[in-house]
Design a protein around this motif. Structure first.
Motif: not given
Length: 141
Positions: A137, A140-141
């Protein structure tokens, strides 16, 4: 691209600029985290490749499925390009050249060569470990 000097100069300039940018600048914005990020991505790629190879090379009936669900025979019969669609006259997927392989799947609107194995890789890499999910995550950011 290289017959006309002005166009050749522009093409080489563009190539050089892109090479310098991708090798000298932190285009991903990862900074000091680039090494660990690439390690995660390499692990994911290996897992995905294993799932892909298992499907393509080890699944009984896959060759028949490929031939019946894609226009690979028609692509091979087209008089385009300088090479035949297959390296040898066999039914082996390994003997098929890359362009007919991808084109056949693309014509069927199946992006198998580009994406198959990705979900399996994520699932196996995370394996119920919430910290690994958080790592993905964060990337991804």
């Amino acid at each position: 691209k290289y017959a006309e000097p002005r166009i050749a100069h522009r093409n080489l300039e563009t190539l050089l600029a892109a090479t310098l940018e991708s090798t000298l600048l932190d285009v991903e914005g990862l900074g000091d985290e680039a090494g660990p990020a690439y390690q995660v991505l390499d692990e994911l790629a290996a897992l995905a490749q294993r799932a892909y190879a298992e499907l393509v090379h080890e699944t009984p009936g896959f060759v028949e499925y490929f031939k019946s669900s894609t226009p690979v025979s028609e692509i091979g019969a087209l008089n385009i390009g300088s090479r035949p669609s297959s390296r040898k006259p066999t039914t082996s997927i390994a003997d098929l050249r890359a362009i007919p392989w991808v084109l056949a799947w693309s014509q069927s609107r199946v992006m198998l060569p580009g994406w198959y194995g990705t979900g399996t890789a994520f699932q196996q890499w995370i394996a119920d470990d919430e910290t690994r999910l958080a790592v993905l995550q964060d990337l991804y950011r």
